[in-house]
Design an enzyme around this catalytic site. Structure first.
Site, short mmCIF file in Angstrom:
data_model
loop_
_atom_site.label_atom_id
_atom_site.label_comp_id
_atom_site.label_asym_id
_atom_site.label_seq_id
_atom_site.Cartn_x
_atom_site.Cartn_y
_atom_site.Cartn_z
N GLY A 183 0.92 -1.12 0.33
CA GLY A 183 -0.44 -0.07 0.17
C GLY A 183 0.65 1.28 0.13
O GLY A 183 0.89 2.04 0.34
N LEU A 184 1.75 1.39 -1.28
CA LEU A 184 3.15 1.66 -0.86
C LEU A 184 2.51 3.17 -1.67
O LEU A 184 3.43 4.32 -1.21
CB LEU A 184 4.58 1.78 -0.97
N GLY A 243 -2.88 7.29 -4.30
CA GLY A 243 -2.98 8.10 -5.28
C GLY A 243 -3.15 6.65 -6.48
O GLY A 243 -3.63 7.43 -7.52
N ALA A 295 -5.23 1.04 -7.06
CA ALA A 295 -5.64 -0.62 -6.51
C ALA A 295 -4.10 -0.89 -5.92
O ALA A 295 -3.96 -2.12 -4.87
CB ALA A 295 -4.89 -1.06 -7.66
N SER A 296 -2.87 0.43 -5.62
CA SER A 296 -1.97 0.07 -4.62
C SER A 296 -2.52 0.16 -3.23
O SER A 296 -2.41 -1.00 -2.21
CB SER A 296 -1.08 0.64 -4.54
N ASN A 346 8.43 2.90 -16.02
CA ASN A 346 8.67 4.19 -15.03
C ASN A 346 10.64 3.96 -14.94
O ASN A 346 10.88 5.14 -13.86
CB ASN A 346 8.09 4.35 -13.57
N HIS A 356 10.05 3.93 -2.33
CA HIS A 356 9.76 3.35 -2.48
C HIS A 356 10.87 2.51 -3.88
O HIS A 356 11.66 2.09 -4.28
CB HIS A 356 8.81 2.06 -1.95
N GLU A 366 8.85 10.69 -13.75
CA GLU A 366 8.44 9.19 -13.98
C GLU A 366 8.71 8.20 -14.76
O GLU A 366 8.42 7.50 -15.55
CB GLU A 366 7.34 9.11 -13.49
N HIS A 391 -0.11 8.22 -13.93
CA HIS A 391 0.33 8.06 -15.20
C HIS A 391 -0.43 8.56 -15.95
O HIS A 391 -0.89 7.83 -16.41
CB HIS A 391 1.54 7.20 -15.05
N ASP A 444 0.17 7.09 -19.13
CA ASP A 444 -0.54 5.36 -19.12
C ASP A 444 -1.36 5.18 -18.96
O ASP A 444 -1.58 3.90 -19.48
CB ASP A 444 0.83 4.70 -19.30
N CYS A 478 2.26 -0.64 -18.16
CA CYS A 478 3.68 -0.23 -17.12
C CYS A 478 5.00 -1.06 -17.29
O CYS A 478 5.88 -0.82 -16.42
CB CYS A 478 2.73 -0.84 -15.44
#
Ligand code: SUG
Length: 453
Positions: free
Chosen positions: A20-21, A24, A27-28, A110, A149, A186, A259, A261, A376
């Site tokens: 969960g980093l 924004g 999904a994370s 990225n 990260h 990015e 992003h 994309d 990605c």
């Protein structure tokens, strides 16, 4: 000379997990704490690579990085031999520990922004005598400063790119932009190369915020600044007519489009984008049409057809458009097939609009749960045959090397992972040695990993 767009996919690392980093990235955040399956994740990615290879595309791979990142933990004050560093970090700062264990280097869109040599116009009036004046492929590693990260990827990525693209006759690997928020960059996820037939391509550099202008996102952070995109334009070495800076729509970022994309994709002379992708979209598309001329075809998806919310949940735009006109293929994440309305839109409207011969849905669920779709996972680099032959390391996959990677993953990658498992040195060391073996398979020097041990 023949030029090919080569997809280099990031191989998912053995520590793939859901921490969960990325605020924004919806999904994370929503999968924080879920148990991941690194083996399945890497095999899903390798199946995607196989899928492209089976269709005759040149497919490359980029290796995972060493995690846990002991060097970063030491830099943050955790001292002693590796078992102590890991245990103390996990006990005292579990969130930081997780950030030092992420396999986020898999999302190589990225990793860098790339400006191929074929887009550099050689002046007729200036004979290119010296080798350093020949058009070269320019590679700018991204600084990824928006998340700790991700920022840890930069040093190893730069070292790898310097090694792979070492031949200075053909390649120029730049330094990442300064690592401060004013220059947040990015990489290729915010870059679109629009090929215009015989003409050099148009390069669209997309940014999320501009400190000097209104219309920045309010809810979620913008990761790319205008200042960063402007610096990339200068570093590209391209003529200013070939580069256009475009602002993302703040509404899209605030709906989870972290992003470009996630909301737009280009391939050759095609641009597929949502109607809410860009700030002042009508003007942007007019400008692109003016500069792109006839060869450019824009397909704009309306909110009433597929909402931004649906675009974020299905990753419709994080797809790979492949092949030449007449053999066009669209590779999408399986989430698009699972949404009946989106699938219907793809198979009826988009099939015709993009003149698609093949539509494929691939299962990349492990990566998708962290907000990483097909696009990605890949870095596109347009290369000539000569440039392809000048790459160092064996990153271009053939059947044998692909199979060796599949076997290694199937035999050694864990089937479940929670970050706390990595606090145990024996287990962590095994994860690192898997990465070293991947380097061996790809004939990359282990010295490249030395500074991160
Ligand atoms: O930076 N997710 C990545 C996903 C990157 C997607 N890339 C492109 N759109 N090109 C990110 O947000 C989540 C890691 C975690 O939560 O454990 C993460 O880093």
């Amino acid at each position: 000379m023949r030029w090919r767009e080569v997809n280099f996919d990031g191989l998912v690392g053995p520590t793939h997990n859901y921490a969960g980093l990325s605020f924004g990235n919806l999904a994370s955040v929503s999968h924080q704490g879920a148990v991941s399956n690194p083996r399945q994740a890497a095999l899903q990615g390798l199946s995607k690579m196989r899928w492209l290879m089976d269709r005759g595309f040149v497919q490359g791979v980029l290796p995972p990085q060493l995690r846990p990142n002991l060097a970063a933990l030491r830099q943050l004050g955790f001292q002693g031999p590796p078992p102590t560093v890991l245990r103390q970090a996990w006990q005292q700062a579990p969130q930081i520990f997780s950030m030092c264990c992420s396999a986020s280097a898999m999302w190589v869109a990225n990793a860098a922004t790339v400006f191929p040599s074929c887009d550099h116009v050689v002046s007729q009036f200036k004979p290119q005598s010296k080798p350093e004046e020949q058009p070269r492929c320019v590679v700018v590693p991204a600084n990824l400063i928006s998340h700790f990260h991700r920022s840890q990827e930069v040093a190893a990525t730069s070292a790898l790119l310097h090694y792979v693209f070492a031949d200075a006759r053909y390649f120029q690997v730049q330094s990442p932009l300064p690592a401060v928020s004013a220059f947040g960059d990015e990489g290729a996820a915010n870059h679109m190369r629009i090929g215009l037939g015989a003409e050099p391509a148009l390069h669209v550099l997309v940014y999320g915020s501009d400190s000097h202008a209104p219309g920045n996102p309010k809810k979620y952070p913008s990761r790319q600044t205008r200042e960063a995109s402007a610096a990339l334009a200068r570093l590209s070495g391209l003529h200013e007519d070939q580069v256009i800076l475009v602002k993302q729509s703040a509404e899209a970022i605030d709906a989870g489009v972290f992003h470009n994309d996630v909301i737009a994709v280009s391939h050759e002379g095609l641009l597929l984008c949502h109607e809410k992708a860009f700030h002042n979209q009508d003007q942007v598309l007019q400008e692109l049409t003016r500069r792109g001329g006839d060869p450019l075809r824009i397909v704009e998806v309306k909110e009433a057809e597929v909402s931004v919310t649906k675009a974020v949940s299905t990753y419709l735009f994080n797809s790979q458009l492949l092949g030449e006109a007449g053999q066009r293929t669209l590779l999408l994440p399986a989430e698009c097939e699972q949404d009946a309305a989106v699938k219907d839109y793809i198979e009826h409207t988009l099939k015709t609009a993009l003149d698609l011969q093949e539509i494929a849905y691939l299962d990349l669920q492990q990566s998708m749960r962290n907000g990483g779709g097909p696009a990605c996972l890949r870095l596109r680099i347009t290369l000539s045959e000569v440039e392809l032959g000048a790459l160092q390391g064996k990153l271009i996959l053939d059947d044998e090397r692909h199979q060796r990677l599949v076997d290694l993953v199937a035999q050694r990658y864990p089937q479940q992972m929670l970050p706390e498992q990595l606090a145990e040195w024996d287990f962590a060391r095994e994860m690192q040695s898997i990465v070293e073996d991947i380097y061996r398979v790809l004939e990359l020097p282990l010295d490249l990993l030395q500074p991160f041990q």
